[in-house]
Design an enzyme around this catalytic site. Structure first.
Site, PDB file in Angstrom:
ATOM      1  N   ASP A  13      33.122  42.922  36.613  1.00  0.00           N
ATOM      2  CA  ASP A  13      33.913  43.475  37.716  1.00  0.00           C
ATOM      3  C   ASP A  13      33.715  44.981  37.737  1.00  0.00           C
ATOM      4  OD1 ASP A  13      34.769  40.984  38.241  1.00  0.00           O
ATOM      5  OD2 ASP A  13      36.876  41.308  37.715  1.00  0.00           O
TER       6      ASP A  13
ATOM      7  N   ASP B 218      36.340  30.529  47.376  1.00  0.00           N
ATOM      8  CA  ASP B 218      37.527  30.505  46.519  1.00  0.00           C
ATOM      9  C   ASP B 218      38.398  29.353  46.994  1.00  0.00           C
ATOM     10  OD1 ASP B 218      36.557  32.756  45.328  1.00  0.00           O
ATOM     11  OD2 ASP B 218      37.903  34.152  46.360  1.00  0.00           O
TER      12      ASP B 218
END
Lengths: 252, 208
Positions: A11, A130
């Site tokens: 990330d 997602d």
């Protein structure tokens, strides 16, 4: 024989790693280039950057990070987060990314997937889905990191992005993400059985057994994980040796 | 030595440039261009290719004189040329991606979609697969049989003359993954994305 891939994900925010390797002596613990290189030297099959920078102004920082990483890592590099238009993709590919992953923009307008795969080739277009469980064997697509409901069925959407030229699906279970309790194997099975493009499993890995489940029980072509590698519980090599010992073919 | 990576506006060639730059460092003068004069005066050429067979052929044809220059370089003058992915596929007479499209016709054969055995094999063929070396090849010097290379493609090159095949890989069937005929080389896999072993293939080509 085609090997199952292990993909560590970093990330990145404003050009710095916010969730990354904490276990090695890094000169600069926030440097994405250095971390990507450790993973690539350690046998990662691909590297994934997820840009979680909130603002658009810092896009240039991400591009610069990709550019530097691509000069030192000679395995495929996928970059996702905030990919909204053709220009975003062009910028990332020119900087040295090999694939881009599209999430919200694909849900908003599936024609964008078509346009992008036609322009750049399916091989570099990954659609990130997602999904959250809504009932038995039903999952719904969410956007904005799992905050926004869309009412779209995940299985239908997966088929749709395949028809529109996506080369791969990066499938994250919102229920499992961050829990370390394993992938949502039923979700994986549903998507892998109903599409003919490779699926990358994501969300929930806590042990090496979970990687095995994602591939063998879920049918994933690749497994993505973040924290089990970042915090030094396991190295990429440990994961590969473990899978190999259980007769799952990996690149050793 | 002057090596040219042909930039004909077809897809993403950043990784090709990065990897060749890394290997060429201080040894080889590397150019990235579609300039005909520069290509003619090069010692070696790299022909990358991403996207569809049709889009790559169309892009090559859109640059005046490029196809003839490449043909003269590789076929008449027999100078080393390495095609990567669709760059290799274009050596064929014909390709069937998007629409039936005429290729360069340097090696008799066609480019067809990989048989996925009714969905049993996912396409694109993405990831690391082992190469099975079929004959000695200069670009495989010091590379072990069954080394892993990175692939990403849905179409395969099927040459008529099997003696040009230097390696195959197994995915639904035996897929041609590299060819060598005189000074003409091609890889279906991406040496530029195949880690240290891929850089070695590049090094071998640059050292020819």
């Amino acid at each position: 024989m085609l090997k199952n891939r292990i993909i560590p994900c970093l990330d990145v925010k404003d050009g710095r790693v916010v969730k990354g390797i904490n276990f090695v002596e890094l000169k600069d613990a926030g440097d994405p280039v250095e971390q990507a290189k450790i993973y690539s030297d350690g046998g990662a099959d691909e590297i994934c950057f997820l840009d979680i920078t909130a603002s658009n102004e810092n896009r240039e920082t991400l591009i610069d990070t990709v550019r530097k990483t691509a000069k030192e890592c000679f395995v495929p590099l996928t970059v996702g987060g905030g990919v909204r238009n053709i220009q975003n993709i062009t910028d990332l590919l020119l900087a040295g990314a090999d694939k881009v992953s599209i999430n919200t923009a694909a849900v908003k307008n599936v024609d964008f997937v078509k346009e992008a795969s036609k322009k750049f080739g399916s091989q570099c277009i990954v659609v990130a889905i997602d999904a959250k469980k809504v009932s038995d064997n039903k999952w719904e697509v969410f956007t904005h990191g799992g905050r926004n409901k869309t009412g779209i069925d995940a299985e239908e959407f997966a088929k749709k992005v395949e028809e529109n030229g996506a080369g791969e699906i990066l499938l994250t279970s919102m229920d499992k993400d961050g829990t370390k309790s394993g992938y949502d194997v039923n979700l994986l099975k549903t998507i892998t059985n109903n599409t003919n493009i490779p699926v990358i499993a994501s969300g929930g890995v806590g042990t090496l057994d979970h990687l095995y489940d994602g591939i063998v029980k879920g049918g994933a072509s690749a497994v993505l994980a973040a924290s089990i590698f970042h915090y030094g519980e396991y190295k990429i090599k440990d994961a590969k040796e473990y899978l190999n010992s259980k007769n799952v073919s990996v690149r050793l | 030595m002057n090596v040219t990576i042909v930039d004909y506006q077809s897809g993403n060639i950043s990784s090709v440039i990065n990897s060749f730059t890394e290997v060429a460092k201080g040894k080889v003068n590397l150019e990235v261009t579609s300039d005909i004069k520069k290509i003619k005066s090069s010692d070696k050429i790299v022909l990358p290719g991403q996207g569809s067979f049709k889009s790559c052929v169309d892009s090559l044809n859109s640059i005046n004189g490029l196809v003839d220059t490449l043909k003269e370089f590789a076929m008449t003058n027999n100078k080393p040329l390495l095609g990567i992915c669709v760059g290799l596929q274009m050596f064929a007479d014909v390709g069937y991606e998007e629409a039936e499209t005429k290729g360069l016709g340097w090696i008799t054969g066609k480019v067809a979609r990989i048989d996925n055995k009714n969905g049993k094999f996912k396409l694109p063929h993405i990831g690391w697969n082992e190469i099975e070396i079929q004959k000695e090849s200069k670009i495989f010097k010091d590379i072990k049989n069954k080394s892993h290379m990175y692939f990403v493609h849905s179409y395969e090159f099927i040459p008529e003359d099997k003696s040009v095949i230097s390696a195959i890989t197994n995915y639904s069937s035996k897929i041609v993954c590299s060819i060598e005929r005189d000074n003409l080389f091609g890889t279906q896999f991406h040496p530029e994305k195949s880690d240290k072993i891929g850089l070695k293939v590049i090094d071998n080509f640059l050292k020819l």
